[in-house]
Structures are given as structure tokens and as C-alpha cells.
Scaffold this motif. Structure first.
Motif, PDB file in Angstrom:
ATOM      1  N   UNK A 112     -78.814 -11.376  14.679  1.00 18.48           N
ATOM      2  CA  UNK A 112     -79.071 -12.758  15.024  1.00 18.48           C
ATOM      3  C   UNK A 112     -77.949 -13.415  15.809  1.00 18.48           C
ATOM      4  N   UNK A 113     -76.826 -12.762  15.881  1.00 24.79           N
ATOM      5  CA  UNK A 113     -75.672 -13.293  16.582  1.00 24.79           C
ATOM      6  C   UNK A 113     -75.728 -13.048  18.087  1.00 24.79           C
ATOM      7  N   UNK A 114     -74.645 -13.443  18.749  1.00 23.01           N
ATOM      8  CA  UNK A 114     -74.574 -13.356  20.211  1.00 23.01           C
ATOM      9  C   UNK A 114     -73.272 -12.702  20.648  1.00 23.01           C
ATOM     10  N   UNK A 115     -73.334 -12.078  21.800  1.00 19.90           N
ATOM     11  CA  UNK A 115     -72.153 -11.552  22.472  1.00 19.90           C
ATOM     12  C   UNK A 115     -72.331 -11.747  23.977  1.00 19.90           C
ATOM     13  N   UNK A 116     -71.215 -11.873  24.657  1.00 21.12           N
ATOM     14  CA  UNK A 116     -71.249 -11.940  26.118  1.00 21.12           C
ATOM     15  C   UNK A 116     -70.383 -10.817  26.668  1.00 21.12           C
ATOM     16  N   UNK A 117     -71.024  -9.892  27.354  1.00 23.39           N
ATOM     17  CA  UNK A 117     -70.298  -8.807  27.992  1.00 23.39           C
ATOM     18  C   UNK A 117     -69.889  -9.211  29.398  1.00 23.39           C
ATOM     19  N   UNK A 118     -68.729  -8.729  29.813  1.00 24.51           N
ATOM     20  CA  UNK A 118     -68.252  -8.958  31.164  1.00 24.51           C
ATOM     21  C   UNK A 118     -67.908  -7.621  31.804  1.00 24.51           C
ATOM     22  N   UNK A 119     -68.043  -7.574  33.108  1.00 18.49           N
ATOM     23  CA  UNK A 119     -67.676  -6.382  33.875  1.00 18.49           C
ATOM     24  C   UNK A 119     -66.901  -6.855  35.104  1.00 18.49           C
ATOM     25  N   UNK A 120     -65.609  -6.560  35.109  1.00 22.07           N
ATOM     26  CA  UNK A 120     -64.757  -6.945  36.223  1.00 22.07           C
ATOM     27  C   UNK A 120     -64.722  -5.809  37.237  1.00 22.07           C
ATOM     28  N   UNK A 121     -65.022  -6.139  38.477  1.00 27.59           N
ATOM     29  CA  UNK A 121     -65.062  -5.138  39.547  1.00 27.59           C
ATOM     30  C   UNK A 121     -63.889  -5.335  40.497  1.00 27.59           C
ATOM     31  N   UNK A 122     -63.390  -4.226  41.003  1.00 23.74           N
ATOM     32  CA  UNK A 122     -62.314  -4.279  41.984  1.00 23.74           C
ATOM     33  C   UNK A 122     -62.445  -3.103  42.939  1.00 23.74           C
TER      34      UNK A 122
ATOM     35  N   UNK B 236     -73.421 -10.173  30.895  1.00 27.97           N
ATOM     36  CA  UNK B 236     -74.648  -9.996  30.137  1.00 27.97           C
ATOM     37  C   UNK B 236     -74.524 -10.846  28.876  1.00 27.97           C
ATOM     38  N   UNK B 237     -75.271 -11.935  28.838  1.00 33.41           N
ATOM     39  CA  UNK B 237     -75.329 -12.769  27.641  1.00 33.41           C
ATOM     40  C   UNK B 237     -76.412 -12.222  26.740  1.00 33.41           C
ATOM     41  N   UNK B 238     -76.027 -11.863  25.529  1.00 33.66           N
ATOM     42  CA  UNK B 238     -76.967 -11.259  24.584  1.00 33.66           C
ATOM     43  C   UNK B 238     -77.097 -12.161  23.370  1.00 33.66           C
ATOM     44  N   UNK B 239     -78.295 -12.648  23.132  1.00 36.22           N
ATOM     45  CA  UNK B 239     -78.586 -13.518  21.985  1.00 36.22           C
ATOM     46  C   UNK B 239     -79.572 -12.832  21.056  1.00 36.22           C
TER      47      UNK B 239
ATOM     48  N   UNK C 295     -65.847  -7.444  26.065  1.00 34.79           N
ATOM     49  CA  UNK C 295     -66.708  -8.370  25.346  1.00 34.79           C
ATOM     50  C   UNK C 295     -67.526  -7.759  24.230  1.00 34.79           C
ATOM     51  N   UNK C 296     -67.488  -6.445  24.094  1.00 38.42           N
ATOM     52  CA  UNK C 296     -68.211  -5.824  22.995  1.00 38.42           C
ATOM     53  C   UNK C 296     -67.531  -6.101  21.664  1.00 38.42           C
ATOM     54  N   UNK C 297     -68.200  -5.705  20.595  1.00 35.48           N
ATOM     55  CA  UNK C 297     -67.629  -5.907  19.276  1.00 35.48           C
ATOM     56  C   UNK C 297     -68.670  -5.782  18.201  1.00 35.48           C
ATOM     57  N   UNK C 298     -68.294  -6.227  17.018  1.00 35.15           N
ATOM     58  CA  UNK C 298     -69.172  -6.194  15.846  1.00 35.15           C
ATOM     59  C   UNK C 298     -69.723  -7.585  15.600  1.00 35.15           C
TER      60      UNK C 298
END
Length: 115
Positions: free
Chosen positions: A15-25, A80-83, A8-11
Motif C-alpha cells: 500500500x505504500x509508495x516509492x519513487x525511482x530515479x534514473x540519472x543518465x550521463x 517511476x512513481x509507484x503507488x 530510490x528502491x527500498x523496503x
């Protein structure tokens, strides 16, 4: 052994938003306290937010209401929702799992915020 894979990372512009995810196993995700950390070159890794196995959340002051941590135990996934992102949020973001004395880290996902 727990395996954590972030995505979910990126450029994004300031003021923008990103949503990170973490998949566990590999283990019972629900028993682990989970957290997001971040690190920039030359600096120590710092905690951004955490969520206990019971859902209690904690945020560092610099988040200031901009980020939200959550977990979906049915999907074995941490979010992690980042605004309102700022250039100073630029870092490598890591997922962390802990059930004392065991703890695990993901490989990180890069977040870059341009001004």
C-alpha cells in the motif's frame, strides 16, 4: 556511451509508495526512448513502463494506474512513481535507454514490498 544509475528502491509495506530515479550521463538524454523493467529470480525481465523521446507513455496491464513514468530532460533523469505497491511488485528494477541500434541498462535498484 550512456551511463544509467538507478536510485530510490527500498523496503516498503504493501500500500505504500516509492519513487525511482534514473540519472543518465554521457549522451543526449532527450533523444532516447526510456523505460523501466523489472526482474525476479528465475523469471525473465519484463517491461513495466516506457516513455518515448516525445513523452508518449506506455504501461503494462499489471500497473493498472498505480505507476507513473516521467522524464526531465533538463536534469537527464527518468522517474517511476509507484503507488499502492503490492508484494508482487517486489523485484529488481532496471532503467533502460534506447536509440536504435544502441541500448543501455542500469545496474538495477531493489524494491521489496512486505505484506
Amino acid at each position: 556511451q550512456v551511463r544509467l544509475v538507478e536510485s530510490g528502491g527500498g523496503l516498503v509495506q504493501a500500500g505504500g509508495s516509492l519513487r525511482l530515479s534514473c540519472a543518465a550521463s554521457g549522451a543526449d538524454f532527450s533523444i532516447y526512448g526510456m523505460g523501466w523493467f523489472r526482474q525476479t529470480p528465475g523469471k525473465q525481465r519484463e517491461l513495466v513502463a516506457s516513455i518515448s523521446s516525445h513523452g508518449t507513455t506506455n504501461y503494462l496491464n499489471f500497473v493498472n494506474g498505480r505507476f507513473t513514468i516521467s522524464r526531465d530532460n533538463a536534469k537527464n533523469t527518468l522517474y517511476l512513481q509507484m503507488n499502492s505497491l503490492k508484494p508482487e511488485d517486489t523485484a529488481l528494477y532496471y532503467c533502460h535507454a534506447i536509440a536504435y541500434p544502441k541500448e543501455y541498462w542500469g545496474q538495477g535498484t531493489q524494491v521489496t514490498v512486505s505484506s
